[in-house]
Design a protein around this motif. Structure first.
Motif, PDB file in Angstrom:
ATOM      1  N   LEU A 188      17.617   3.967  17.921  1.00 56.92           N
ATOM      2  CA  LEU A 188      16.612   3.766  16.872  1.00 56.92           C
ATOM      3  C   LEU A 188      16.114   5.076  16.262  1.00 56.92           C
ATOM      4  CD1 LEU A 188      14.371   0.929  18.397  1.00 56.92           C
ATOM      5  CD2 LEU A 188      16.033   0.737  16.541  1.00 56.92           C
ATOM      6  N   ALA A 189      16.464   6.210  16.861  1.00 55.52           N
ATOM      7  CA  ALA A 189      15.992   7.500  16.349  1.00 55.52           C
ATOM      8  C   ALA A 189      16.524   7.811  14.965  1.00 55.52           C
ATOM      9  CB  ALA A 189      16.363   8.614  17.321  1.00 55.52           C
ATOM     10  N   CYS A 190      17.550   7.065  14.504  1.00 55.34           N
ATOM     11  CA  CYS A 190      18.076   7.317  13.164  1.00 55.34           C
ATOM     12  C   CYS A 190      17.264   6.609  12.084  1.00 55.34           C
ATOM     13  CB  CYS A 190      19.533   6.884  13.052  1.00 55.34           C
ATOM     14  SG  CYS A 190      19.800   5.089  13.154  1.00 55.34           S
ATOM     15  N   LEU A 191      16.243   5.805  12.497  1.00 56.70           N
ATOM     16  CA  LEU A 191      15.472   5.010  11.547  1.00 56.70           C
ATOM     17  C   LEU A 191      14.019   5.453  11.491  1.00 56.70           C
ATOM     18  CD1 LEU A 191      16.743   1.423  12.460  1.00 56.70           C
ATOM     19  CD2 LEU A 191      17.480   2.845  10.533  1.00 56.70           C
ATOM     20  N   GLN A 192      13.377   5.169  10.368  1.00 58.08           N
ATOM     21  CA  GLN A 192      11.935   5.310  10.268  1.00 58.08           C
ATOM     22  C   GLN A 192      11.399   4.154   9.439  1.00 58.08           C
ATOM     23  OE1 GLN A 192      11.550   9.233   8.577  1.00 58.08           O
ATOM     24  NE2 GLN A 192      11.701   8.497   6.470  1.00 58.08           N
ATOM     25  N   ALA A 193      10.175   3.745   9.749  1.00 56.99           N
ATOM     26  CA  ALA A 193       9.537   2.636   9.034  1.00 56.99           C
ATOM     27  C   ALA A 193       8.049   2.928   8.974  1.00 56.99           C
ATOM     28  CB  ALA A 193       9.806   1.310   9.732  1.00 56.99           C
ATOM     29  N   ARG A 194       7.645   3.606   7.926  1.00 55.44           N
ATOM     30  CA  ARG A 194       6.263   4.061   7.822  1.00 55.44           C
ATOM     31  C   ARG A 194       5.448   3.167   6.904  1.00 55.44           C
ATOM     32  NH1 ARG A 194       7.843  10.466   7.119  1.00 55.44           N
ATOM     33  NH2 ARG A 194       8.447  10.820   9.296  1.00 55.44           N
ATOM     34  N   ASP A 195       4.153   3.073   7.230  1.00 58.57           N
ATOM     35  CA  ASP A 195       3.252   2.307   6.378  1.00 58.57           C
ATOM     36  C   ASP A 195       2.639   3.219   5.327  1.00 58.57           C
ATOM     37  OD1 ASP A 195       1.193   3.764   7.629  1.00 58.57           O
ATOM     38  OD2 ASP A 195       0.688   2.133   9.002  1.00 58.57           O
ATOM     39  N   GLY A 196       1.683   2.681   4.561  1.00 56.01           N
ATOM     40  CA  GLY A 196       1.086   3.458   3.474  1.00 56.01           C
ATOM     41  C   GLY A 196       0.313   4.671   3.935  1.00 56.01           C
TER      42      GLY A 196
ATOM     43  N   ASP B 299       0.827  -1.205   0.000  1.00 57.83           N
ATOM     44  CA  ASP B 299       0.000   0.000   0.000  1.00 57.83           C
ATOM     45  C   ASP B 299       0.864   1.258   0.000  1.00 57.83           C
ATOM     46  OD1 ASP B 299       0.975  -0.283   2.550  1.00 57.83           O
ATOM     47  OD2 ASP B 299      -0.914   0.140   3.568  1.00 57.83           O
ATOM     48  N   LEU B 300       2.181   1.089  -0.111  1.00 59.28           N
ATOM     49  CA  LEU B 300       3.078   2.240  -0.214  1.00 59.28           C
ATOM     50  C   LEU B 300       2.975   2.841  -1.609  1.00 59.28           C
ATOM     51  CD1 LEU B 300       6.205   0.663   1.496  1.00 59.28           C
ATOM     52  CD2 LEU B 300       4.658   2.353   2.504  1.00 59.28           C
ATOM     53  N   ARG B 301       3.009   4.144  -1.700  1.00 58.77           N
ATOM     54  CA  ARG B 301       2.927   4.830  -2.990  1.00 58.77           C
ATOM     55  C   ARG B 301       4.139   5.748  -3.134  1.00 58.77           C
ATOM     56  NH1 ARG B 301       0.124   1.254  -3.154  1.00 58.77           N
ATOM     57  NH2 ARG B 301      -2.089   1.107  -3.743  1.00 58.77           N
ATOM     58  N   LEU B 302       5.003   5.407  -4.109  1.00 61.66           N
ATOM     59  CA  LEU B 302       6.275   6.110  -4.288  1.00 61.66           C
ATOM     60  C   LEU B 302       6.383   6.795  -5.636  1.00 61.66           C
ATOM     61  CD1 LEU B 302       8.579   3.266  -2.916  1.00 61.66           C
ATOM     62  CD2 LEU B 302       7.715   5.251  -1.655  1.00 61.66           C
ATOM     63  N   GLY B 303       5.407   6.574  -6.511  1.00 59.74           N
ATOM     64  CA  GLY B 303       5.499   7.104  -7.871  1.00 59.74           C
ATOM     65  C   GLY B 303       6.114   6.118  -8.834  1.00 59.74           C
ATOM     66  N   SER B 304       5.991   4.822  -8.549  1.00 59.88           N
ATOM     67  CA  SER B 304       6.565   3.807  -9.441  1.00 59.88           C
ATOM     68  C   SER B 304       5.580   3.426 -10.544  1.00 59.88           C
ATOM     69  CB  SER B 304       6.954   2.560  -8.646  1.00 59.88           C
ATOM     70  OG  SER B 304       5.810   1.913  -8.133  1.00 59.88           O
ATOM     71  N   LEU B 305       6.112   2.894 -11.612  1.00 58.82           N
ATOM     72  CA  LEU B 305       5.281   2.474 -12.742  1.00 58.82           C
ATOM     73  C   LEU B 305       4.262   1.432 -12.315  1.00 58.82           C
ATOM     74  CD1 LEU B 305       6.420   1.800 -16.365  1.00 58.82           C
ATOM     75  CD2 LEU B 305       5.094   0.059 -15.181  1.00 58.82           C
ATOM     76  N   MET B 306       4.646   0.550 -11.412  1.00 59.09           N
ATOM     77  CA  MET B 306       3.772  -0.524 -10.952  1.00 59.09           C
ATOM     78  C   MET B 306       2.464  -0.014 -10.351  1.00 59.09           C
ATOM     79  SD  MET B 306       4.642  -2.841  -7.658  1.00 59.09           S
ATOM     80  CE  MET B 306       4.572  -1.324  -6.695  1.00 59.09           C
ATOM     81  N   GLU B 307       2.456   1.228  -9.867  1.00 56.18           N
ATOM     82  CA  GLU B 307       1.283   1.769  -9.188  1.00 56.18           C
ATOM     83  C   GLU B 307       0.218   2.277 -10.151  1.00 56.18           C
ATOM     84  OE1 GLU B 307       2.932   4.836  -6.723  1.00 56.18           O
ATOM     85  OE2 GLU B 307       4.503   3.500  -5.982  1.00 56.18           O
ATOM     86  N   LEU B 308       0.510   2.293 -11.447  1.00 57.69           N
ATOM     87  CA  LEU B 308      -0.382   2.931 -12.400  1.00 57.69           C
ATOM     88  C   LEU B 308      -1.718   2.205 -12.490  1.00 57.69           C
ATOM     89  CD1 LEU B 308       2.048   3.665 -15.379  1.00 57.69           C
ATOM     90  CD2 LEU B 308       1.145   5.296 -13.702  1.00 57.69           C
ATOM     91  N   PRO B 309      -2.825   2.960 -12.431  1.00 57.40           N
ATOM     92  CA  PRO B 309      -4.134   2.392 -12.744  1.00 57.40           C
ATOM     93  C   PRO B 309      -4.424   2.613 -14.232  1.00 57.40           C
ATOM     94  CG  PRO B 309      -4.413   4.548 -11.741  1.00 57.40           C
ATOM     95  CD  PRO B 309      -2.915   4.335 -11.911  1.00 57.40           C
TER      96      PRO B 309
ATOM     97  N   PRO C 224       4.106  -4.263   3.206  1.00 57.16           N
ATOM     98  CA  PRO C 224       5.483  -4.151   3.700  1.00 57.16           C
ATOM     99  C   PRO C 224       5.741  -2.755   4.261  1.00 57.16           C
ATOM    100  CG  PRO C 224       5.445  -3.923   1.327  1.00 57.16           C
ATOM    101  CD  PRO C 224       4.045  -4.293   1.737  1.00 57.16           C
ATOM    102  N   LEU C 225       6.672  -2.673   5.179  1.00 59.46           N
ATOM    103  CA  LEU C 225       7.100  -1.396   5.748  1.00 59.46           C
ATOM    104  C   LEU C 225       8.452  -1.034   5.154  1.00 59.46           C
ATOM    105  CD1 LEU C 225       6.086  -2.209   9.397  1.00 59.46           C
ATOM    106  CD2 LEU C 225       4.926  -0.606   7.866  1.00 59.46           C
ATOM    107  N   ARG C 226       8.604   0.202   4.756  1.00 59.38           N
ATOM    108  CA  ARG C 226       9.821   0.695   4.106  1.00 59.38           C
ATOM    109  C   ARG C 226      10.735   1.263   5.180  1.00 59.38           C
ATOM    110  NH1 ARG C 226      11.488   2.944  -1.011  1.00 59.38           N
ATOM    111  NH2 ARG C 226      12.465   4.987  -0.786  1.00 59.38           N
ATOM    112  N   VAL C 227      11.845   0.605   5.427  1.00 59.88           N
ATOM    113  CA  VAL C 227      12.764   1.020   6.502  1.00 59.88           C
ATOM    114  C   VAL C 227      13.829   1.938   5.900  1.00 59.88           C
ATOM    115  CG1 VAL C 227      14.328   0.247   8.310  1.00 59.88           C
ATOM    116  CG2 VAL C 227      12.341  -1.160   7.691  1.00 59.88           C
ATOM    117  N   GLU C 228      13.866   3.175   6.404  1.00 58.31           N
ATOM    118  CA  GLU C 228      14.740   4.210   5.847  1.00 58.31           C
ATOM    119  C   GLU C 228      15.555   4.873   6.942  1.00 58.31           C
ATOM    120  OE1 GLU C 228      12.347   6.512   2.556  1.00 58.31           O
ATOM    121  OE2 GLU C 228      11.062   6.194   4.299  1.00 58.31           O
ATOM    122  N   LEU C 229      16.614   5.543   6.525  1.00 60.77           N
ATOM    123  CA  LEU C 229      17.313   6.464   7.414  1.00 60.77           C
ATOM    124  C   LEU C 229      16.491   7.739   7.556  1.00 60.77           C
ATOM    125  CD1 LEU C 229      20.925   6.245   5.965  1.00 60.77           C
ATOM    126  CD2 LEU C 229      20.170   5.298   8.159  1.00 60.77           C
ATOM    127  N   ARG C 230      16.485   8.290   8.749  1.00 60.58           N
ATOM    128  CA  ARG C 230      15.882   9.616   8.898  1.00 60.58           C
ATOM    129  C   ARG C 230      16.787  10.657   8.239  1.00 60.58           C
ATOM    130  NH1 ARG C 230      11.430  10.225  11.843  1.00 60.58           N
ATOM    131  NH2 ARG C 230      10.805   8.553  13.256  1.00 60.58           N
TER     132      ARG C 230
END
Length: 342
Positions: free
Chosen positions: A287-295, A170-180, A236-242
Motif C-alpha cells: 500500500l506504500a505506493c498509494l495515497q488518499a488524502r482528504d481536504g 472539500d478537496l481544492r485542486l484549482g478547478s473552475l467549480m471551486e470558484l467563489p 470524497p478521498l482522492r486516491v493517487e499514486l505516490r
C-alpha cells in the motif's frame, strides 16, 4: 460584448456539418451566446476545459442547428479548443506544452494557461450569471454524476435531473467549480460540475443536450423541485499514486509495476464496491505506493484499503468515482475517488 476579454459570437450559426470543422473555424477559446427573451439575466455553461471530454461540445453543435431561443441569455464557453483539435481529435486532455486548464483556477495564474483561467474568471464575473455549470466527461466509463464544493437548492435540483449522485467535496485542486464568484445582487452563485459519463458513451451527449434544453426552457431555476432520489455524498478521498510509483492495467499481476489495476476497473464506477471484490494487485511496496488524502491533507489509505494475498481490496464498502483505465491520466491526475459508506 463590453467588458469581456475572450471573443464572443452572438447567436452563432452552425455552418459546418462536422464538429471538427466547426471548432477549427472558431479557432480558440470563445463564448457562444444565445440571446434570450430576458437578456437581463444570464446562465453560463463551460465545456471543453479538457480536450478529451467532448460531450458538451458535441451536444451544443447539434442543438445550435435547431436555432433555439432560450428564456434567458445563455453563454457557453468552449475553452480548450486547441487541446480538442490536437490529433487524434478529442483524445488529449491538453497538449504536451500546456498545463491542465482545470487546475489553473487559483493563484498564481502563471503561464498561458493560468492567464487563460484568470481571463475566464473575469469574464464569468462580467456575465454575472444565475448559475455556472461546467460540463465534463468521466475518465472511464460510468454513470453521470455531479460535483460541487457547497450544497445549494438550485445545484441539487439541476443535478437531480441528470444523475443519481451529487458529491460535495472539500478537496481544492484549482478547478473552475471551486470558484467563489462575486455576482452583484446574488448572495451565492451556484457553481457545479456535471460529469456526463464516459466520452465514448452515447448517453453522455444526451445528458449534455438535456442540460442545455432545461436551461433554455426553464424561466425560474429556483422553483425547480428537488429530485427525491438524489444521493448526496460528502468529502470524497482522492486516491493517487505516490511520486515515482508505477501503474498498469491487466487481467493478471504485472511484476514490473507497483500497482496492477484490473483492466476493467471502471466497472466499479457503478454501484458499491464490496470488500470481497479485488481491485488489482500490489507489488513488493504494498500500500506504500498509494495515497488518499482528504481536504486537510490527512492520509486515509489504511482506512480505505487492505492487502489480501497480494491483491488490493477495499477495507469497507466504497463508492468509487472517476476510476480510469488510462494509465497516463492515472499517473498525472489520480486513480479514482472514493467515498466510504457506513
Amino acid at each position: 460584448m463590453e467588458g469581456l476579454s475572450l471573443p464572443v459570437i452572438i447567436d452563432p450559426p452552425v455552418d459546418h456539418a462536422d464538429v471538427e470543422s466547426w471548432l477549427q473555424a472558431l479557432g480558440g477559446p470563445v463564448w457562444l451566446v444565445l440571446e434570450g427573451e430576458d437578456d437581463r439575466r444570464c446562465r453560463v455553461v463551460t465545456t471543453l476545459l479538457h480536450g478529451n471530454e467532448p460531450s458538451g461540445a458535441l451536444a451544443l453543435h447539434r442543438w445550435l442547428a435547431e436555432r433555439p431561443r432560450p428564456r434567458t441569455r445563455l453563454a457557453v464557453l468552449l475553452a480548450n479548443v486547441r487541446g480538442a483539435l490536437s490529433p487524434p481529435t478529442f483524445t488529449h486532455r491538453h497538449t504536451l506544452d500546456d498545463r491542465d486548464l482545470n487546475r489553473c483556477f487559483r493563484p498564481p495564474f502563471a503561464g498561458p494557461d493560468g492567464e487563460l483561467a484568470w481571463t475566464i474568471i473575469q469574464d464569468l464575473e462580467t456575465w454575472a450569471p444565475e448559475c455556472v455549470i461546467d460540463l465534463h466527461n468521466t475518465s472511464g466509463n460510468g454513470p453521470a454524476f455531479a460535483v460541487t464544493t457547497r450544497r445549494h437548492p438550485v445545484i441539487e435540483a439541476l443535478a437531480g435531473r441528470f444523475c443519481e449522485q451529487l458529491i460535495v467535496t472539500d478537496l481544492r485542486l484549482g478547478s473552475l467549480m471551486e470558484l467563489p464568484l462575486r455576482i452583484p445582487g446574488l448572495a451565492e452563485c451556484p457553481v457545479f460540475t456535471l460529469e456526463c459519463g464516459g466520452a465514448l458513451q452515447p448517453g453522455a451527449r444526451e445528458v449534455a443536450d438535456g442540460l442545455y434544453r432545461l436551461l433554455a426552457e426553464c424561466s425560474d431555476l429556483t422553483v425547480l423541485p428537488s429530485a427525491p432520489g438524489l444521493e448526496v455524498l460528502v468529502h470524497p478521498l482522492r486516491v493517487e499514486l505516490r511520486p515515482g510509483a508505477s501503474v498498469a492495467y491487466d487481467r493478471s499481476p504485472r511484476p514490473d509495476v507497483d500497482l496492477t489495476l484490473w483492466v476493467r476497473i471502471d466497472e466499479h464506477n457503478r454501484g458499491v464496491t464490496s470488500p470481497a471484490a479485488p481491485l488489482g494487485w500490489l507489488g513488493h511496496h504494498g500500500l506504500a505506493c498509494l495515497q488518499a488524502r482528504d481536504g486537510d491533507g490527512r492520509e486515509h489509505v489504511g482506512e480505505l484499503f487492505c492487502v489480501r494475498e497480494g491483491r488490493l481490496h477495499a477495507r469497507r464498502p466504497l463508492r468509487l468515482f472517476m476510476a480510469t483505465t488510462n494509465s497516463e491520466i492515472a499517473r498525472s491526475d489520480c486513480l479514482f475517488y472514493a467515498v466510504p459508506l457506513a
